[in-house]
Design an enzyme around this catalytic site. Structure first.
Site, PDB file in Angstrom:
ATOM      1  N   ASP A  44       0.838  -1.205   0.000  1.00 17.23           N
ATOM      2  CA  ASP A  44       0.000   0.000   0.000  1.00 17.23           C
ATOM      3  C   ASP A  44       0.875   1.260   0.000  1.00 17.23           C
ATOM      4  O   ASP A  44       0.370   2.380  -0.071  1.00 17.23           O
ATOM      5  CB  ASP A  44      -1.044  -0.006   1.134  1.00 17.23           C
ATOM      6  N   GLU A 182       9.485  -4.059  10.207  1.00 18.45           N
ATOM      7  CA  GLU A 182       9.878  -2.759   9.648  1.00 18.45           C
ATOM      8  C   GLU A 182      10.401  -1.826  10.737  1.00 18.45           C
ATOM      9  O   GLU A 182       9.739  -1.609  11.756  1.00 18.45           O
ATOM     10  CB  GLU A 182       8.661  -2.129   8.931  1.00 18.45           C
TER      11      GLU A 182
END
Ligand code: KIV
Length: 279
Positions: A44, A182
């Site tokens: 996204d 992340e």
């Protein structure tokens, strides 16, 4: 043969690194697939690098499906994972399953990615139990940006590191086949990678992860708004593109382009007849 959840799991057991890149369009998908990249993520992040949004929050199902369809059309071997956008899997498990199924059924993706830990474990279970592989995503989860208060490193305190570790276990136990970590300190990501049986795929999480993922526009240097610390530029596509379009402009203006090789000829007699009729 098509890369699948088993091949990805085997990479970890063999000690082979899992390489993933984001991909948002047909032409790039063909290049990455032919180059042998096993995992393509229709992230996204396309909201920022393709659509110019400030964050991933505004990205819709229809936008994700549009790009996921383009990517799967260009792929023969790689496994395509599609990001489920913000608020398409949080409201209810039923809605999450329906939306996940659209990526597989309508777009031809092989798996979906969801951000979150224990809070979405039941949803991961529901989706995987119904035959759709799920990739987890922990650490800096951009869909939680308003709650996190900014794009900053996660798991720096011992309490938050313990929570991240427990979330990783929850994601694995719920049935995820891989987990993105992340912007997490390298020692923590390394610890989690050693403890989990599923592969971890790091972005800003150090070399101790079982694999790495990069946003393709960052590594090719085509996204110029900012360069994240975790990104390494392998080329400068912005510069190369800029040079190429300037040369094109000069050649059009000076008459160098198009050349004979770019033009189509016509039988001289037919042309003369045309001129006679037209005048
Ligand atoms: O959306 C995305 O590109 C991602 C990667 C950064 C892992 O989630």
């Amino acid at each position: 043969m098509r890369v699948n959840v088993n091949s990805i799991r085997q990479m970890k057991s063999r000690g082979d690194k899992v390489v993933m890149l984001t991909c948002y369009d047909y032409s790039t998908a063909r290049i990455l697939d032919e180059a042998g990249i096993p995992l393509l993520l229709v992230g996204d992040s396309l909201g920022m690098v393709m659509l110019g949004y400030e964050s991933t929050i505004p990205v819709t199902m229809e936008e994700m499906l549009h790009h996921a369809k383009a990517v799967t059309r260009g792929v023969k071997s790689a496994m395509v994972v599609a990001d489920m956008p913000f608020m398409t899997y949080q409201v209810s498990k039923k809605e999450a399953l329906r939306n996940a199924a659209r990526f597989v059924q309508e777009a031809g993706a092989q798996a979906v990615k969801l951000e979150g830990g224990a809070n979405i474990a039941e949803t991961i279970k529901k989706i995987t139990e119904n035959g759709i592989p799920v990739m987890g995503h922990l650490g800096l989860t951009p869909q939680y940006i308003n709650q996190l208060g900014g794009y900053r490193i996660q798991g720096k305190t011992s309490d938050s590191a313990v929570k991240l570790y427990r979330d990783a276990l929850a994601v694995e136990n719920a049935g995820a086949f891989a987990l993105v970590l992340e912007t997490v300190p390298a020692p923590l990501a390394g610890f989690i990678s050693r403890k989990l049986t599923i592969p971890t795929i790091g972005i800003g999480a150090g070399a101790g992860c079982d694999g790495q993922v990069q946003v393709i526009n960052d590594m090719l240097g085509s996204f110029t708004d900012f360069v994240p610390k975790h990104a390494r530029r392998y080329t400068n596509l912005a510069e190369i593109t800029s040079q190429a379009v300037k040369t094109y402009q000069q050649e059009v203006c000076s008459g160098l382009f198009p050349g004979e090789e770019n033009s189509f000829c016509m039988d001289q007699a037919v042309f003369e007849e045309f001129v006679r009729q037209a005048e």
